[in-house]
Design a protein around this motif. Structure first.
Motif, PDB file in Angstrom:
ATOM      1  N   TYR A 116       0.774  -1.175  -0.016  1.00 17.70           N
ATOM      2  CA  TYR A 116      -0.028   0.046   0.046  1.00 17.70           C
ATOM      3  C   TYR A 116       0.768   1.116  -0.201  1.00 17.70           C
ATOM      4  CZ  TYR A 116      -2.761   3.701   2.003  1.00 17.70           C
ATOM      5  OH  TYR A 116      -3.297   4.969   2.317  1.00 17.70           O
ATOM      6  N   ALA A 117       1.887   1.169   0.844  1.00 22.25           N
ATOM      7  CA  ALA A 117       2.626   2.591   1.087  1.00 22.25           C
ATOM      8  C   ALA A 117       3.443   2.814  -0.081  1.00 22.25           C
ATOM      9  CB  ALA A 117       3.627   2.433   2.173  1.00 22.25           C
ATOM     10  N   ILE A 118       3.672   2.125  -1.075  1.00 23.34           N
ATOM     11  CA  ILE A 118       4.386   2.490  -2.261  1.00 23.34           C
ATOM     12  C   ILE A 118       3.266   2.705  -3.428  1.00 23.34           C
ATOM     13  CG2 ILE A 118       6.074   1.852  -4.187  1.00 23.34           C
ATOM     14  CD1 ILE A 118       7.539   0.412  -1.844  1.00 23.34           C
ATOM     15  N   ALA A 119       2.675   1.781  -3.698  1.00 29.32           N
ATOM     16  CA  ALA A 119       1.467   1.856  -4.655  1.00 29.32           C
ATOM     17  C   ALA A 119       0.692   2.921  -4.763  1.00 29.32           C
ATOM     18  CB  ALA A 119       0.693   0.457  -4.826  1.00 29.32           C
ATOM     19  N   THR A 120      -0.005   3.438  -3.442  1.00 19.03           N
ATOM     20  CA  THR A 120      -1.061   4.341  -3.399  1.00 19.03           C
ATOM     21  C   THR A 120      -0.490   5.665  -3.867  1.00 19.03           C
ATOM     22  OG1 THR A 120      -2.269   3.066  -1.699  1.00 19.03           O
ATOM     23  CG2 THR A 120      -2.773   5.196  -1.975  1.00 19.03           C
ATOM     24  N   PRO A 121       0.753   6.277  -3.174  1.00 22.23           N
ATOM     25  CA  PRO A 121       0.875   7.564  -3.726  1.00 22.23           C
ATOM     26  C   PRO A 121       1.158   7.659  -4.969  1.00 22.23           C
ATOM     27  CG  PRO A 121       2.579   6.572  -2.193  1.00 22.23           C
ATOM     28  CD  PRO A 121       1.381   5.581  -2.192  1.00 22.23           C
ATOM     29  N   ILE A 122       1.789   6.581  -5.571  1.00 19.81           N
ATOM     30  CA  ILE A 122       2.142   6.628  -7.268  1.00 19.81           C
ATOM     31  C   ILE A 122       0.791   6.829  -7.788  1.00 19.81           C
ATOM     32  CG2 ILE A 122       2.906   5.425  -8.906  1.00 19.81           C
ATOM     33  CD1 ILE A 122       5.293   4.142  -6.921  1.00 19.81           C
ATOM     34  N   TYR A 123      -0.225   6.058  -7.351  1.00 22.22           N
ATOM     35  CA  TYR A 123      -1.363   6.171  -8.143  1.00 22.22           C
ATOM     36  C   TYR A 123      -2.054   7.256  -7.987  1.00 22.22           C
ATOM     37  CZ  TYR A 123      -6.454   4.979  -8.386  1.00 22.22           C
ATOM     38  OH  TYR A 123      -7.742   4.884  -8.792  1.00 22.22           O
ATOM     39  N   ASN A 137       1.214  17.877  -6.166  1.00 21.66           N
ATOM     40  CA  ASN A 137       0.598  16.482  -6.417  1.00 21.66           C
ATOM     41  C   ASN A 137       1.467  15.561  -5.539  1.00 21.66           C
ATOM     42  OD1 ASN A 137      -1.000  17.736  -8.518  1.00 21.66           O
ATOM     43  ND2 ASN A 137      -0.105  16.694 -10.170  1.00 21.66           N
ATOM     44  N   ALA A 138       2.735  15.786  -5.497  1.00 24.99           N
ATOM     45  CA  ALA A 138       3.279  14.745  -4.363  1.00 24.99           C
ATOM     46  C   ALA A 138       3.371  14.856  -3.292  1.00 24.99           C
ATOM     47  CB  ALA A 138       4.974  14.957  -4.741  1.00 24.99           C
ATOM     48  N   ALA A 139       2.974  16.153  -2.759  1.00 27.38           N
ATOM     49  CA  ALA A 139       2.512  16.376  -1.310  1.00 27.38           C
ATOM     50  C   ALA A 139       1.165  16.141  -0.921  1.00 27.38           C
ATOM     51  CB  ALA A 139       2.895  17.919  -0.947  1.00 27.38           C
ATOM     52  N   ILE A 140       0.309  16.142  -1.857  1.00 29.64           N
ATOM     53  CA  ILE A 140      -1.032  15.800  -1.482  1.00 29.64           C
ATOM     54  C   ILE A 140      -1.386  14.234  -1.662  1.00 29.64           C
ATOM     55  CG2 ILE A 140      -3.555  15.784  -2.764  1.00 29.64           C
ATOM     56  CD1 ILE A 140      -2.881  18.654  -3.810  1.00 29.64           C
ATOM     57  N   ALA A 141      -0.570  13.583  -2.657  1.00 29.84           N
ATOM     58  CA  ALA A 141      -0.758  12.115  -2.538  1.00 29.84           C
ATOM     59  C   ALA A 141       0.096  11.574  -1.365  1.00 29.84           C
ATOM     60  CB  ALA A 141       0.089  11.618  -3.695  1.00 29.84           C
ATOM     61  N   ALA A 142       1.084  12.065  -0.742  1.00 27.91           N
ATOM     62  CA  ALA A 142       1.670  11.602   0.523  1.00 27.91           C
ATOM     63  C   ALA A 142       0.717  11.849   1.555  1.00 27.91           C
ATOM     64  CB  ALA A 142       2.985  12.081   0.797  1.00 27.91           C
ATOM     65  N   VAL A 143       0.048  13.078   1.556  1.00 26.07           N
ATOM     66  CA  VAL A 143      -0.937  13.484   2.772  1.00 26.07           C
ATOM     67  C   VAL A 143      -2.171  12.409   2.894  1.00 26.07           C
ATOM     68  CG1 VAL A 143      -2.393  14.970   3.795  1.00 26.07           C
ATOM     69  CG2 VAL A 143       0.010  15.561   3.070  1.00 26.07           C
ATOM     70  N   LEU A 144      -2.545  12.244   1.760  1.00 31.22           N
ATOM     71  CA  LEU A 144      -3.873  11.301   1.425  1.00 31.22           C
ATOM     72  C   LEU A 144      -3.437   9.915   1.784  1.00 31.22           C
ATOM     73  CD1 LEU A 144      -5.543  12.550  -1.738  1.00 31.22           C
ATOM     74  CD2 LEU A 144      -6.428  12.738   0.472  1.00 31.22           C
ATOM     75  N   THR A 145      -2.221   9.367   1.224  1.00 30.12           N
ATOM     76  CA  THR A 145      -1.869   8.118   1.544  1.00 30.12           C
ATOM     77  C   THR A 145      -1.965   7.799   3.075  1.00 30.12           C
ATOM     78  OG1 THR A 145      -0.714   8.048  -0.459  1.00 30.12           O
ATOM     79  CG2 THR A 145       0.057   6.555   1.330  1.00 30.12           C
ATOM     80  N   ALA A 183      -5.642   1.549   9.070  1.00 26.26           N
ATOM     81  CA  ALA A 183      -4.483   0.698   9.952  1.00 26.26           C
ATOM     82  C   ALA A 183      -4.569   1.016  11.286  1.00 26.26           C
ATOM     83  CB  ALA A 183      -3.119   0.640   9.184  1.00 26.26           C
ATOM     84  N   VAL A 184      -4.583   2.114  11.728  1.00 28.74           N
ATOM     85  CA  VAL A 184      -4.403   2.783  13.211  1.00 28.74           C
ATOM     86  C   VAL A 184      -5.879   2.834  13.727  1.00 28.74           C
ATOM     87  CG1 VAL A 184      -3.781   4.447  14.639  1.00 28.74           C
ATOM     88  CG2 VAL A 184      -2.427   3.871  12.455  1.00 28.74           C
ATOM     89  N   PRO A 198      -5.655  -4.376   8.359  1.00 30.63           N
ATOM     90  CA  PRO A 198      -4.603  -4.158   7.962  1.00 30.63           C
ATOM     91  C   PRO A 198      -4.418  -4.216   6.466  1.00 30.63           C
ATOM     92  CG  PRO A 198      -5.410  -6.781   8.100  1.00 30.63           C
ATOM     93  CD  PRO A 198      -6.197  -5.547   8.696  1.00 30.63           C
ATOM     94  N   LEU A 199      -3.318  -3.266   5.849  1.00 29.36           N
ATOM     95  CA  LEU A 199      -3.307  -2.734   4.752  1.00 29.36           C
ATOM     96  C   LEU A 199      -2.200  -3.631   3.927  1.00 29.36           C
ATOM     97  CD1 LEU A 199      -3.844   1.075   4.935  1.00 29.36           C
ATOM     98  CD2 LEU A 199      -5.303  -0.540   4.120  1.00 29.36           C
TER      99      LEU A 199
END
Length: 170
Positions: free
Chosen positions: A117-124, A140-148, A156-157, A162-163
């Motif tokens: 999840y941690a790698i695929a989702t921000p790229i997606y 875009n990178a910041a928004i993707a990281a924050v949304l992820t 998860a928390v 579990p992701l």
């Protein structure tokens, strides 16, 4: 004739946009009703303090029904768009973009099995924002990281769901 917004700031809906919105709202409402029906068959828990597994899907489905009803109401009461002016015609929408988005979604789900999840989702998410016309790489990178991170925190928390970690990291 100008394409100035109608009173209240609304430019009006074209007939095909009105129909598309109503069809999408009807489909989402059908999914919400199906979720309520399916959740009704969830087994109850034996704990007196537990609300049971059906409570939250039903709450979310009812909220979805209410929001869809508001969408239908606003769509039906929105003013009609003025007749098209050939001089100001917009380019036709490309269904290729929609197809690329669908393929990207499938590729993301497939990639999660391998990279997690941690790698695929921000790229997606970054790719979808680019596909939808956002061209600011840093934003875009910041928004993707924050949304992820927010999705991770929610599932998860907070919900202890579990992701996918990915087979490369197991």
């Amino acid at each position: 004739m100008s394409n100035a917004p109608a009173p209240g700031g609304k430019a009006g809906l074209r007939p095909q946009d009105r129909l598309a919105t109503l069809v999408i709202a009807a489909l989402v409402m059908a999914v919400a009703v199906a979720a309520i029906i399916v959740a009704g068959d969830f087994p109850p828990t034996m704990l007196e303090t537990d609300v049971g597994p059906a409570r939250f899907p039903i709450i979310f489905a009812v909220a979805l029904l209410v929001l869809c009803a508001i969408l239908v109401f606003n769509t039906l009461r929105a003013p009609a768009a003025p007749p098209d002016d050939p001089a100001q015609a917009e380019p036709k929408a490309s269904y290729g973009t929609v197809a690329v988005g669908i393929v990207a979604t499938a590729a993301c789900l497939y990639a999660m099995e391998f990279v997690g999840y941690a790698i695929a989702t921000p790229i997606y998410l970054f790719g979808l924002m680019w596909l939808m016309g956002r061209r600011n790489l840093i934003a875009n990178a910041a928004i993707a990281a924050v949304l992820t991170a927010l999705i991770y925190a929610a599932f998860a928390v907070a919900l202890s769901v579990p992701l996918p970690v990915g087979s490369l990291f197991e």
